[in-house]
Design an enzyme around this catalytic site. Structure first.
Site, PDB file in Angstrom:
ATOM      1  N   SER A 115     -35.314 -18.671  -5.768  1.00  0.00           N
ATOM      2  CA  SER A 115     -34.155 -18.708  -6.662  1.00  0.00           C
ATOM      3  C   SER A 115     -34.611 -18.809  -8.114  1.00  0.00           C
ATOM      4  CB  SER A 115     -33.282 -19.917  -6.351  1.00  0.00           C
ATOM      5  OG  SER A 115     -32.856 -19.873  -5.026  1.00  0.00           O
ATOM      6  N   THR A 159     -44.309 -23.463  -9.854  1.00  0.00           N
ATOM      7  CA  THR A 159     -43.862 -24.341  -8.772  1.00  0.00           C
ATOM      8  C   THR A 159     -44.925 -24.609  -7.723  1.00  0.00           C
ATOM      9  OG1 THR A 159     -42.301 -24.445  -6.928  1.00  0.00           O
ATOM     10  CG2 THR A 159     -42.871 -22.268  -7.673  1.00  0.00           C
ATOM     11  N   GLU A 200     -43.142 -25.860  -5.060  1.00  0.00           N
ATOM     12  CA  GLU A 200     -41.930 -26.052  -4.243  1.00  0.00           C
ATOM     13  C   GLU A 200     -41.443 -27.493  -4.343  1.00  0.00           C
ATOM     14  OE1 GLU A 200     -38.871 -25.330  -3.062  1.00  0.00           O
ATOM     15  OE2 GLU A 200     -39.275 -26.362  -1.175  1.00  0.00           O
ATOM     16  N   ASP A 227     -39.511 -21.742   1.933  1.00  0.00           N
ATOM     17  CA  ASP A 227     -38.402 -20.946   1.384  1.00  0.00           C
ATOM     18  C   ASP A 227     -38.069 -19.742   2.270  1.00  0.00           C
ATOM     19  OD1 ASP A 227     -37.909 -22.585  -0.751  1.00  0.00           O
ATOM     20  OD2 ASP A 227     -38.834 -21.316  -2.260  1.00  0.00           O
ATOM     21  N   THR A 264     -39.509 -28.193  -9.534  1.00  0.00           N
ATOM     22  CA  THR A 264     -40.699 -27.587 -10.127  1.00  0.00           C
ATOM     23  C   THR A 264     -40.687 -27.838 -11.611  1.00  0.00           C
ATOM     24  OG1 THR A 264     -39.687 -25.516 -10.643  1.00  0.00           O
ATOM     25  CG2 THR A 264     -40.517 -25.714  -8.465  1.00  0.00           C
ATOM     26  N   GLY A 302     -34.570 -25.321  -7.153  1.00  0.00           N
ATOM     27  CA  GLY A 302     -34.290 -24.582  -5.926  1.00  0.00           C
ATOM     28  C   GLY A 302     -33.084 -23.674  -6.103  1.00  0.00           C
ATOM     29  N   GLU A 355     -44.428 -23.645  -0.374  1.00  0.00           N
ATOM     30  CA  GLU A 355     -43.475 -22.580  -0.735  1.00  0.00           C
ATOM     31  C   GLU A 355     -42.965 -21.792   0.467  1.00  0.00           C
ATOM     32  OE1 GLU A 355     -41.623 -22.229  -4.084  1.00  0.00           O
ATOM     33  OE2 GLU A 355     -43.713 -22.786  -4.321  1.00  0.00           O
TER      34      GLU A 355
HETATM   35  N1  GLU Z   1     -39.107 -23.039  -4.248  1.00  0.00           N
HETATM   36  C1  GLU Z   1     -38.148 -22.852  -5.282  1.00  0.00           C
HETATM   37  C2  GLU Z   1     -37.732 -21.408  -5.371  1.00  0.00           C
HETATM   38  O1  GLU Z   1     -38.562 -20.583  -5.524  1.00  0.00           O
HETATM   39  C3  GLU Z   1     -38.702 -23.209  -6.627  1.00  0.00           C
HETATM   40  C4  GLU Z   1     -38.883 -24.623  -6.770  1.00  0.00           C
HETATM   41  C5  GLU Z   1     -37.717 -25.296  -7.363  1.00  0.00           C
HETATM   42  O2  GLU Z   1     -36.891 -25.480  -6.611  1.00  0.00           O
HETATM   43  O3  GLU Z   1     -37.609 -25.657  -8.517  1.00  0.00           O
HETATM   44  O4  GLU Z   1     -36.602 -21.090  -5.335  1.00  0.00           O
END
Ligand code: GLU
Length: 594
Positions: free
Chosen positions: A479, A435, A437, A459, A417, A500, A456
Site C-alpha cells: 500500500s 520498510t 513491514e 503482505d 515503517t 500499511g 514483508e
Molecule cells: N508492508 C507495508 C506495505 O507495503 C508497508 C509498511 C507499512 O505499513 O508502513 O504496504
C-alpha cells in the site's frame, strides 16, 4: 469545476504557509487527549530534509550543505534511519523511492520491494490442516522474510542520479551505530522495544534487551555489529551484502527460522526503474507508486470517485464529508483486494479501474443518506478494459479458494515503517517510503551483523488463489504510496506515510485537504484522518468531532469506540523556488530547510 480551479490556485498560493493549526474542537468533545495537530515546519530555498528522526534529518541536511544533491541526502538519511530507528527500515528491508530529476523534468520510481525467494510456494503460510498460520506467528517466520532491496536501491539511485559515493554516505551511519556520535533511545523506540521484545531472536535481544532489561528512553543505543556491517559495505561495496559474507549470514539466519532464502536469491535481486501511476484531480496530477504497490491505482481511483462530489461545499469535519470518504474507501478497497498484485506476474485491469464510465457506475452506488457499502463486492473493471488480459494469472480472488476473504485484525493492517523526503537547490526531489513491514520486522537480527530482517512476505495473501498469492520471485502487494503532486507540470508537493493499508487513505486525505479544502500543507498534514477498507470498521483520529461520529453512526457506519493515530506524513511543498517542509507530530518528525 471553475470553482475548483480558482480554488486550487488559492490553495497552491497558501500551500506552504507555516501557521500551525489550533484545534477548534474541545478535547472533551473529541474524547482524546493527544493531538494530531502538532507538525514541525521549516522553509528554505536551497534544500529540505524531512524524516521521522532528528538525527537522520541532520545527516541528510549535512549532505546537502556539503554539496550533495537530494538523492545523496536521501541515501545518507536512509543509512542513519537504519541506526536510529532500527525497527522501521534498513538494509534488511525494501521500499519504493520516487525521484524527480529537475533537469530532465522526469519522475522515476526505484522499486526496491522485497521479493519472494525461489523456494517460496503459494501454500507456505498454511498449517498442516490447510489453514492460514495465525498472523501473530506468521510475522516471525523465516518464510516471511523477503529478499531485501534497500541497499540495492541506494546503490542504483546513486549511480544513476547521485553525485556522492555510497562509501561517503554510509559513514555518518557508521558513526551513529558505533557510538562515536551518541544516539539516545527516545520514548517511541523504548515503547516499540517493549511491545515487540517477545519476538526477538538472541542477537536482537542482546542489542535491545541487554541482560534481560529492555532499553529505556534516555539510554545510549550502541550497535557495534551494525557498525561493522556498514564498514564492510563501505570497504567492499554492496557485493558483500548480495553475494559475499553478509549474504551467507543472511541466508543462514532465514533458513534457521524455517525460510528457504539462499545466497543465490540474494545474488539475483535487482531493483526495477519505472514511472509511477498518475491520477488527476482538478488541475493537479498525482503521481504515486504503481503495482506491486496498490497505492497509485487506488489513490487515482479514489480521486476519480470523489471529485464529482465537490467535497469543498461541505465542512471538512462534517458527517457529509466523512460519509462520502468512507463509502468510497469501501468501494476502492474491494477492487484493490480483488484485482491487484505484482504486475510482473499478474495482469490487473488498471485502465478499467480508472475508466470514467466504470468510476461513474461505482460512484452511483453511494447513497448520500445511508451507509450501504461496507463489505461491498468488487466491481467488474475488466468490462471496461480495452483488449484481453495478456498475462498468466487473471484469476479473481472470488473465483478461487481465496474467495473467503480473511478478515484481518486492524492492527495487522496498520504495518509500520518510515517515510522521508528531500529536495535540493537544483529542484530535484525524493519521496521514499522504506520498510521492514511490522516494527522490527520478523524480530530476527542477522547474528554478528546487527540488522533486522523484514517480514514483508506477510503482505501476500496467506490463502493461495487470487492475484496476490505467494509465488517465487514475486513482490507482495503493497500500500506504500510515495507521492509527488504536480500542478501545471511543475512539482507542487511530495507526500508519503507509513501505516500499511491506511497509507492510501492518509495520502488521499492530505491531497484533498490541500486541493479541495484549501489548507496549507502543515494544516493538511495535521488534520485528523479517518480510515476504512472493505470491512465495516471506521477508524478515526482523536480530533474527529464527536458530533460527526454520532451522525455517521446514525447513517449506519460502524464507528470504532476509541481513537487511533493514523500514519506519519513527511512532506515538502514547492512554491516559487522555495521549499516548505513538514514533519508529522504523530511521531518525533524533524525537518530542516537550507
Ligand atoms: N508492508 C507495508 C506495505 O507495503 C508497508 C509498511 C507499512 O505499513 O508502513 O504496504
Amino acid at each position: 469545476m471553475t470553482y475548483r480551479r480558482t480554488f486550487l490556485k488559492g490553495s497552491a498560493a497558501t500551500l506552504g504557509a507555516s501557521t500551525l493549526p489550533v484545534s477548534a474542537v474541545r478535547a472533551s468533545e473529541t474524547g482524546a487527549d493527544r493531538s494530531e495537530q502538532q507538525v514541525r515546519t521549516d522553509t528554505g530555498s536551497d534544500g529540505m530534509v524531512s524524516t521521522v528522526h532528528p538525527r537522520a534529518t541532520e545527516v541528510g541536511a549535512d549532505v546537502l550543505r556539503t554539496g550533495g544533491n537530494a538523492i545523496d541526502a536521501a541515501v545518507a538519511a536512509q543509512f542513519a534511519l537504519n541506526v536510529v530507528q532500527p525497527h522501521g527500515s534498513g538494509i534488511g528491508g525494501g521500499g519504493f523511492m520516487l525521484v524527480y530529476i529537475a533537469e530532465e523534468d522526469e519522475l522515476y520510481s526505484i522499486d526496491n520491494r522485497e521479493r519472494a525467494p525461489l523456494g517460496a510456494t503459494p501454500e507456505m503460510f498454511l498449517d498442516d490442516a490447510g489453514e492460514p498460520i495465525p498472523f501473530k506467528e506468521r510475522i516471525t517466520l523465516g518464510e516471511a522474510v523477503g529478499v531485501p532491496g534497500t541497499l540495492r536501491a541506494c546503490d542504483v539511485a546513486l549511480k544513476r542520479f547521485g553525485t556522492c559515493e555510497l562509501s561517503e554516505l554510509i559513514t555518518p551511519g557508521i558513526e551513529l551505530a558505533s557510538g562515536e556520535c551518541s544516539v539516545t533511545v527516545d520514548e517511541h523506540l523504548a515503547s516499540v522495544i517493549e511491545a515487540e521484545r517477545e519476538k526477538f531472536n538472541d542477537a536482537a535481544r542482546s542489542v535491545f534487551v541487554p541482560d534481560g532489561e529492555p532499553l529505556q528512553a534516555g539510554d545510549e543505543l550502541v550497535q557495534p555489529a551494525l557498525a561493522d556491517t556498514f564498514r564492510q559495505i563501505r570497504a567492499d561495496g554492496i557485493g558483500s551484502f548480495y553475494t559475499g559474507e553478509i549474504a551467507t549470514a543472511t541466508a543462514d539466519a532465514v533458513q534457521k527460522h524455517g525460510g528457504s532464502m539462499t545466497v543465490d536469491d540474494l545474488a539475483r535481486y535487482n531493483v526495477t526503474i519505472d514511472h509511477p501511476d498518475a491520477g488527476e484531480y482538478g488541475d493537479l496530477t498525482v503521481r504515486t507508486q504503481s503495482l506491486p504497490s496498490s497505492g497509485g491505482l487506488t489513490i487515482a481511483q479514489l480521486l476519480a470517485l470523489l471529485e464529482a462530489f465537490d467535497l469543498g461545499q461541505y465542512e471538512r469535519r462534517s458527517a457529509e464529508t466523512y460519509h462520502r470518504l468512507i463509502e468510497a474507501f469501501h468501494l476502492a478497497y474491494a477492487d484493490r483486494g480483488e484485482y491487484m498484485g505484482d504486475k510482473a506476474l499478474v495482469d490487473a485491469p488498471w485502465q478499467g479501474l480508472l475508466d470514467a464510465e466504470y468510476v461513474d457506475q461505482r460512484r452511483s452506488l453511494i447513497d448520500p443518506d445511508s451507509a450501504e457499502l461496507a463489505g461491498a463486492d468488487p466491481g467488474d473493471p475488466w468490462a471496461y478494459q480495452p483488449g484481453d488480459p495478456y498475462r498468466v494469472s487473471t484469476r479473481k480472488r472470488s473465483e478461487t479458494d481465496g474467495s473467503k476473504r480473511l478478515k484481518s485484525p486492524f492492527q495487522s493492517d496498520l504495518g509500520q515503517t518510515t517515510h522521508f523526503t528531500t529536495a535540493d537547490s537544483e529542484g530535484n526531489l525524493v519521496s521514499w517510503t522504506s520498510t521492514i513491514e511490522q516494527f522490527f520486522g520478523t524480530g530476527i537480527m542477522v547474528p554478528e551483523h546487527g540488522f533486522m530482517l523484514n517480514n514483508e512476505l506477510t503482505d501476500f495473501d496467506a490463502k493461495p488463489g487470487g492475484p496476490n498469492q505467494v509465488e517465487p520471485t514475486k513482490r507482495p502487494l503493497s500500500s506504500t504510496s510515495p507521492t509527488i503532486v504536480f500542478k501545471d507540470g511543475e512539482p507542487l508537493m511530495t507526500i508519503g506515510s507509513p501505516g500499511g493499508k491506511t497509507i492510501i487513505t492518509t495520502i488521499l486525505q492530505v491531497i484533498l485537504n490541500v486541493a479541495e479544502f484549501g489548507m496549507s500543507l502543515p494544516d493538511a498534514v495535521a488534520e485528523p484522518r479517518i480510515y476504512a477498507d472493505v470491512d465495516p470498521a471506521v477508524v478515526w483520529e482523536g480530533t474527529v468531532p464527536a458530533t460527526a461520529r454520532r451522525q455517521l453512526g446514525r447513517l449506519g457506519h460502524d464507528i470504532e469506540e476509541t481513537a487511533t493515530p493514523l500514519g506519519n506524513v513527511q512532506a515538502i511543498a514547492v512554491r516559487d523556488e522555495e521549499y516548505f517542509g513538514v514533519a508529522d507530530g504523530r511521531r518525533d518528525g524533524s525537518v530542516i530547510g537550507l
